[in-house]
Design a protein around this motif. Structure first.
Motif, PDB file in Angstrom:
ATOM      1  N   ARG A  59      44.300  19.821  33.875  1.00 49.55           N
ATOM      2  CA  ARG A  59      45.353  19.306  34.768  1.00 49.55           C
ATOM      3  C   ARG A  59      46.361  20.389  35.143  1.00 49.55           C
ATOM      4  NH1 ARG A  59      45.110  13.962  35.528  1.00 49.55           N
ATOM      5  NH2 ARG A  59      43.706  12.829  34.133  1.00 49.55           N
ATOM      6  N   GLU A  60      46.461  21.400  34.303  1.00 54.40           N
ATOM      7  CA  GLU A  60      47.396  22.477  34.628  1.00 54.40           C
ATOM      8  C   GLU A  60      46.964  23.251  35.866  1.00 54.40           C
ATOM      9  OE1 GLU A  60      45.632  25.983  31.713  1.00 54.40           O
ATOM     10  OE2 GLU A  60      47.143  24.600  30.939  1.00 54.40           O
ATOM     11  N   LEU A  61      45.710  23.075  36.295  1.00 54.91           N
ATOM     12  CA  LEU A  61      45.224  23.743  37.498  1.00 54.91           C
ATOM     13  C   LEU A  61      45.658  23.040  38.779  1.00 54.91           C
ATOM     14  CD1 LEU A  61      41.490  24.331  36.448  1.00 54.91           C
ATOM     15  CD2 LEU A  61      43.262  26.091  36.603  1.00 54.91           C
ATOM     16  N   LEU A  62      45.980  21.760  38.706  1.00 62.55           N
ATOM     17  CA  LEU A  62      46.080  20.937  39.913  1.00 62.55           C
ATOM     18  C   LEU A  62      47.167  21.401  40.872  1.00 62.55           C
ATOM     19  CD1 LEU A  62      45.491  17.403  38.339  1.00 62.55           C
ATOM     20  CD2 LEU A  62      43.845  18.902  39.494  1.00 62.55           C
ATOM     21  N   ALA A  63      48.376  21.642  40.364  1.00 63.12           N
ATOM     22  CA  ALA A  63      49.469  22.051  41.252  1.00 63.12           C
ATOM     23  C   ALA A  63      49.159  23.397  41.904  1.00 63.12           C
ATOM     24  CB  ALA A  63      50.779  22.118  40.477  1.00 63.12           C
ATOM     25  N   ARG A  64      48.593  24.297  41.122  1.00 60.08           N
ATOM     26  CA  ARG A  64      48.268  25.618  41.671  1.00 60.08           C
ATOM     27  C   ARG A  64      47.196  25.508  42.748  1.00 60.08           C
ATOM     28  NH1 ARG A  64      45.603  30.716  38.363  1.00 60.08           N
ATOM     29  NH2 ARG A  64      45.821  32.274  40.046  1.00 60.08           N
ATOM     30  N   LEU A  65      46.217  24.671  42.528  1.00 60.83           N
ATOM     31  CA  LEU A  65      45.154  24.497  43.512  1.00 60.83           C
ATOM     32  C   LEU A  65      45.673  23.866  44.791  1.00 60.83           C
ATOM     33  CD1 LEU A  65      42.202  23.333  41.217  1.00 60.83           C
ATOM     34  CD2 LEU A  65      42.386  25.489  42.469  1.00 60.83           C
ATOM     35  N   THR A  66      46.566  22.896  44.657  1.00 57.04           N
ATOM     36  CA  THR A  66      47.148  22.268  45.844  1.00 57.04           C
ATOM     37  C   THR A  66      47.904  23.287  46.678  1.00 57.04           C
ATOM     38  OG1 THR A  66      47.345  20.132  44.716  1.00 57.04           O
ATOM     39  CG2 THR A  66      48.737  20.489  46.652  1.00 57.04           C
ATOM     40  N   GLY A  67      48.680  24.128  46.005  1.00 55.71           N
ATOM     41  CA  GLY A  67      49.438  25.152  46.719  1.00 55.71           C
ATOM     42  C   GLY A  67      48.547  26.183  47.370  1.00 55.71           C
ATOM     43  N   LEU A  68      47.502  26.607  46.662  1.00 51.45           N
ATOM     44  CA  LEU A  68      46.603  27.616  47.211  1.00 51.45           C
ATOM     45  C   LEU A  68      45.813  27.061  48.392  1.00 51.45           C
ATOM     46  CD1 LEU A  68      45.386  30.425  47.091  1.00 51.45           C
ATOM     47  CD2 LEU A  68      43.812  29.615  45.307  1.00 51.45           C
ATOM     48  N   ARG A  69      45.401  25.826  48.308  1.00 49.23           N
ATOM     49  CA  ARG A  69      44.688  25.199  49.413  1.00 49.23           C
ATOM     50  C   ARG A  69      45.573  25.144  50.662  1.00 49.23           C
ATOM     51  NH1 ARG A  69      40.328  23.776  52.510  1.00 49.23           N
ATOM     52  NH2 ARG A  69      40.700  21.791  53.554  1.00 49.23           N
ATOM     53  N   ALA A  70      46.835  24.783  50.495  1.00 48.69           N
ATOM     54  CA  ALA A  70      47.760  24.730  51.636  1.00 48.69           C
ATOM     55  C   ALA A  70      47.985  26.120  52.225  1.00 48.69           C
ATOM     56  CB  ALA A  70      49.083  24.111  51.191  1.00 48.69           C
ATOM     57  N   GLU A  71      48.095  27.110  51.358  1.00 47.87           N
ATOM     58  CA  GLU A  71      48.296  28.495  51.806  1.00 47.87           C
ATOM     59  C   GLU A  71      47.118  28.976  52.633  1.00 47.87           C
ATOM     60  OE1 GLU A  71      47.957  32.553  49.318  1.00 47.87           O
ATOM     61  OE2 GLU A  71      49.627  31.284  48.668  1.00 47.87           O
ATOM     62  N   LEU A  72      45.899  28.693  52.179  1.00 43.88           N
ATOM     63  CA  LEU A  72      44.706  29.094  52.915  1.00 43.88           C
ATOM     64  C   LEU A  72      44.630  28.379  54.260  1.00 43.88           C
ATOM     65  CD1 LEU A  72      42.122  29.084  49.978  1.00 43.88           C
ATOM     66  CD2 LEU A  72      43.052  31.099  51.135  1.00 43.88           C
ATOM     67  N   ALA A  73      44.937  27.085  54.249  1.00 37.60           N
ATOM     68  CA  ALA A  73      44.884  26.309  55.491  1.00 37.60           C
ATOM     69  C   ALA A  73      45.878  26.837  56.510  1.00 37.60           C
ATOM     70  CB  ALA A  73      45.147  24.838  55.189  1.00 37.60           C
ATOM     71  N   ALA A  74      47.055  27.256  56.043  1.00 34.19           N
ATOM     72  CA  ALA A  74      48.075  27.772  56.952  1.00 34.19           C
ATOM     73  C   ALA A  74      47.623  29.055  57.636  1.00 34.19           C
ATOM     74  CB  ALA A  74      49.375  28.013  56.181  1.00 34.19           C
ATOM     75  N   GLU A  75      46.710  29.772  56.990  1.00 35.50           N
ATOM     76  CA  GLU A  75      46.185  31.015  57.557  1.00 35.50           C
ATOM     77  C   GLU A  75      44.865  30.796  58.294  1.00 35.50           C
ATOM     78  OE1 GLU A  75      46.070  34.193  54.712  1.00 35.50           O
ATOM     79  OE2 GLU A  75      47.956  33.566  53.780  1.00 35.50           O
ATOM     80  N   GLY A  76      44.450  29.541  58.432  1.00 31.86           N
ATOM     81  CA  GLY A  76      43.218  29.242  59.140  1.00 31.86           C
ATOM     82  C   GLY A  76      41.956  29.504  58.341  1.00 31.86           C
ATOM     83  N   LEU A  77      42.086  29.630  57.019  1.00 31.48           N
ATOM     84  CA  LEU A  77      40.926  29.885  56.160  1.00 31.48           C
ATOM     85  C   LEU A  77      40.443  28.552  55.597  1.00 31.48           C
ATOM     86  CD1 LEU A  77      42.232  33.081  54.323  1.00 31.48           C
ATOM     87  CD2 LEU A  77      40.761  32.947  56.344  1.00 31.48           C
ATOM     88  N   ASP A  78      39.532  27.913  56.336  1.00 33.12           N
ATOM     89  CA  ASP A  78      39.089  26.574  55.965  1.00 33.12           C
ATOM     90  C   ASP A  78      37.602  26.512  55.627  1.00 33.12           C
ATOM     91  OD1 ASP A  78      38.051  27.036  58.463  1.00 33.12           O
ATOM     92  OD2 ASP A  78      38.749  25.151  59.348  1.00 33.12           O
ATOM     93  N   ARG A  79      36.962  27.664  55.537  1.00 37.08           N
ATOM     94  CA  ARG A  79      35.543  27.718  55.174  1.00 37.08           C
ATOM     95  C   ARG A  79      35.417  28.442  53.829  1.00 37.08           C
ATOM     96  NH1 ARG A  79      31.284  31.633  56.029  1.00 37.08           N
ATOM     97  NH2 ARG A  79      29.221  30.631  56.117  1.00 37.08           N
ATOM     98  N   VAL A  80      34.859  27.752  52.842  1.00 39.31           N
ATOM     99  CA  VAL A  80      34.766  28.307  51.489  1.00 39.31           C
ATOM    100  C   VAL A  80      33.307  28.629  51.176  1.00 39.31           C
ATOM    101  CG1 VAL A  80      35.166  27.901  49.026  1.00 39.31           C
ATOM    102  CG2 VAL A  80      36.786  27.028  50.734  1.00 39.31           C
ATOM    103  N   VAL A  81      33.074  29.864  50.776  1.00 38.87           N
ATOM    104  CA  VAL A  81      31.767  30.299  50.289  1.00 38.87           C
ATOM    105  C   VAL A  81      31.879  30.502  48.785  1.00 38.87           C
ATOM    106  CG1 VAL A  81      29.999  32.102  50.330  1.00 38.87           C
ATOM    107  CG2 VAL A  81      31.117  31.396  52.465  1.00 38.87           C
ATOM    108  N   LEU A  82      31.019  29.847  48.029  1.00 41.94           N
ATOM    109  CA  LEU A  82      31.012  29.989  46.577  1.00 41.94           C
ATOM    110  C   LEU A  82      29.868  30.907  46.179  1.00 41.94           C
ATOM    111  CD1 LEU A  82      31.711  29.365  43.655  1.00 41.94           C
ATOM    112  CD2 LEU A  82      30.506  27.173  43.881  1.00 41.94           C
ATOM    113  N   ALA A  83      30.218  32.081  45.665  1.00 35.28           N
ATOM    114  CA  ALA A  83      29.236  33.053  45.198  1.00 35.28           C
ATOM    115  C   ALA A  83      29.152  32.945  43.682  1.00 35.28           C
ATOM    116  CB  ALA A  83      29.639  34.467  45.617  1.00 35.28           C
ATOM    117  N   GLY A  84      28.128  32.293  43.215  1.00 38.05           N
ATOM    118  CA  GLY A  84      27.941  32.094  41.787  1.00 38.05           C
ATOM    119  C   GLY A  84      26.595  31.439  41.560  1.00 38.05           C
ATOM    120  N   ILE A  85      26.172  31.379  40.310  1.00 40.46           N
ATOM    121  CA  ILE A  85      24.840  30.854  40.036  1.00 40.46           C
ATOM    122  C   ILE A  85      24.860  30.078  38.732  1.00 40.46           C
ATOM    123  CG2 ILE A  85      23.966  32.857  38.737  1.00 40.46           C
ATOM    124  CD1 ILE A  85      21.403  32.588  40.585  1.00 40.46           C
ATOM    125  N   GLY A  86      23.998  29.082  38.622  1.00 35.74           N
ATOM    126  CA  GLY A  86      23.918  28.289  37.401  1.00 35.74           C
ATOM    127  C   GLY A  86      25.179  27.472  37.190  1.00 35.74           C
ATOM    128  N   GLY A  87      25.713  27.564  35.979  1.00 32.58           N
ATOM    129  CA  GLY A  87      26.909  26.801  35.639  1.00 32.58           C
ATOM    130  C   GLY A  87      28.132  27.179  36.438  1.00 32.58           C
TER     131      GLY A  87
END
Length: 537
Positions: A59-87
């Motif tokens: 739960r300690e992640l939630l506020a930070r994630l909300t803020g970061l999501r808003a920051e990205l949206a304000a800059e027009g960064l709305d497409r997320v690529v996840l580079a990772g594998i497995g877990g």
């Protein structure tokens, strides 16, 4: 609604339930008793039970994630690529698919699929996710996107701010993230193994940045967590079912989605996540439970005599040994993790290590250094070159007009009693998606379990089972010609070379275990897939 587990037609040896009750396993697991899996597992278990706390600690992640999501949206960064594998990617993929939120999951080394992900750079942010920080796939993706952003005209500072990193504290990737000026770095709980990390930063960060409200995931998991110490809780019953299936000769678990779109029960892609969790956790010491992800409740293989049918988001199937698991996604994640740990106790294995999971990766590294072995095909039939090992084609006359069909017949005939056929494809999961139809096509012709996995993703999941589980597997590997390769910046190999080395490393690991293998190399991918599907049918 929290987790609910119902079973039908399943024989549960009394000793299974009695031993779990007498040993107070439910309460001891919640209490993080590291002795549950035997003395040899204590050291690993002592640093791998943090997943039990995630419904609260994440739960300690939630506020930070909300803020970061808003920051990205304000800059027009709305497409997320996840580079990772497995877990590092499977759980986030399930969350986004279930919510209907776009997320580009890049868990491949196929140059065509990697190139296809490197579009719309003006609105793209890349989440690089790796627990160890040294995963070759994620590192290669990071390098490719660094170069692509630079070529698009971004300066070093702007490039760095297009990256969000999720890793463990002290990993090489954490250092790299600081050096490249990544916009954000999320350090996950190091006491959580990769396949148990669905409710950690690895599962939540990419999904939240893509636009999913992840708070309900934690709420629903927390509701279940309140009951996990109770005897007979739903997650314990799921673990009992998996363990009882193993004890009574059902050492495969057929996974199907029984939910209905729009009714809140359908969970998209969940079978792939469970496959990773169960196969890597139980497939060792010559035993294990093999997950078989099926297309529907009517798919070929659903009634295999050595499989327990598990319906996610629906009830059990009358007349078949089966279990139905209903409940929201957050509770499903936590419940299956708990059940897998319980099943490990029943099987007598350590559910938190992966002692055989690095063999093919080590072979890959050697092949990248020394080059692939020069092996001629047994024959070439149209757009398919046939290679074989483990005696699978001994005595088979491939000169006949239906030579490829005869080769597949021989492969199916090589599956031993209680064995399985594993189909693995080192291809483009989007452009070559029809290759996935091979699982059902071959399952129609066999009473044995048939699985399908995309390489190299499966190396980080069922690869452990193939190597460490019961040695009754027969393998069909597909590779394909690369029409247009893609370099891995600052590395002496390309994505195509890396993909070929991973496939060759996988073949070497199977040859070391003397497993029957048919390798089909498609000189033309589209034509070759058509040809193989016709032969399989």
């Amino acid at each position: 609604m929290t987790l609910r587990v119902l079973s039908s037609g399943l024989e549960v040896p009394e000793v299974v339930r009695t031993q779990l009750a007498d040993d107070d396993v439910a309460a001891r697991l919640v209490g993080k008793d590291v002795t549950l899996w035997g003395p040899e597992a204590e050291a690993e278990a002592s640093v791998r039970l943090g997943w039990l706390d995630l419904p609260a600690t994440s739960r300690e992640l939630l506020a930070r994630l909300t803020g970061l999501r808003a920051e990205l949206a304000a800059e027009g960064l709305d497409r997320v690529v996840l580079a990772g594998i497995g877990g590092s990617s499977l759980a986030a993929g399930v969350v986004c698919r279930t919510a209907g939120v776009p997320l580009v999951v890049l868990d491949t080394t196929d140059p065509g699929q990697v190139a296809a992900a490197m579009t719309d750079l003006h609105r793209t942010v890349v989440v690089v996710s790796s627990k160890s920080g040294g995963t070759v796939e994620a590192d290669s993706h990071r390098r490719a996107f660094l170069a692509a952003f630079a070529e698009a005209g971004l300066d070093d500072t702007q490039v760095g701010r297009r990256f969000v990193v999720v890793t463990d504290p002290g990993s090489p990737l954490a250092e790299t993230a600081a050096a490249m000026g990544a916009r954000a770095v999320f350090l996950a709980d190091p006491h959580v193994g990769g396949r148990y990390s669905a409710l950690s930063a690895f599962g939540l960060v990419p999904a939240a940045l893509a636009g999913v409200d992840v708070t309900p995931l934690l709420d629903d998991a927390a509701d279940l967590a309140e009951h996990l110490a109770e005897p007979g809780n739903a997650a314990l019953e799921l673990g009992v079912a998996i363990g009882a299936g193993f004890r009574t000769g059902r050492d495969k678990i057929a996974l199907v989605d029984g939910g209905t779109r729009g009714d809140g029960t359908r969970i998209e892609g969940f079978g792939d996540w469970v496959e990773h969790l169960v196969a890597e956790s139980t497939g060792k010491q010559g035993r294990g439970v093999l997950p078989v992800v099926l297309e529907s409740v009517d798919a070929p293989g659903v009634a295999a005599p050595d499989a327990l049918l598990a319906v996610v988001g629906g009830g059990p199937v009358e007349g078949r040994p089966s279990v139905g698991v209903t409940g929201p996604l957050g509770a499903q994640f936590l419940g299956w993790e708990y059940a897998t740990a319980v099943a490990g106790r029943v099987l007598g294995i350590n559910p938190f290590d992966q002692p055989d999971g690095t063999g093919s990766r080590e072979d890959t590294a050697r092949i990248l250094d020394g080059g692939p072995p020069d092996k001629r095909p047994v024959t070439t039939l149209g757009a398919v070159r046939l290679h074989a090992s483990g005696g699978v084609l001994d005595g088979v006359d491939l000169s006949q007009t239906d030579g490829l069909t005869l080769a597949l017949d021989a492969l199916l005939a090589a599956v031993p009693p209680r064995g399985y056929l594993a189909v693995t494809a080192y291809l483009d999961r989007q452009a070559d998606a029809r290759a996935g139809e091979l699982r059902a096509a071959l399952a129609r012709r066999s009473r044995h379990a048939v699985t399908f996995g995309w390489g190299p993703r499966f190396l980080h999941s069922t690869g452990q089972y193939h190597a460490g589980g019961p040695q009754v597997g027969v393998h069909l590997q597909l590779t394909g010609a690369v029409a247009q390769d893609l370099p891995v910046p600052d590395r002496p190999y390309s994505f195509g070379t890396l993909q070929a080395a991973q496939a060759a490393g996988d073949r070497q690991a199977l040859a070391d275990r003397q497993r029957p293998l048919l390798h089909l190399h498609l000189t033309d991918r589209s034509a070759g897939i058509d040809q193989v599907l016709r032969a399989a049918a």
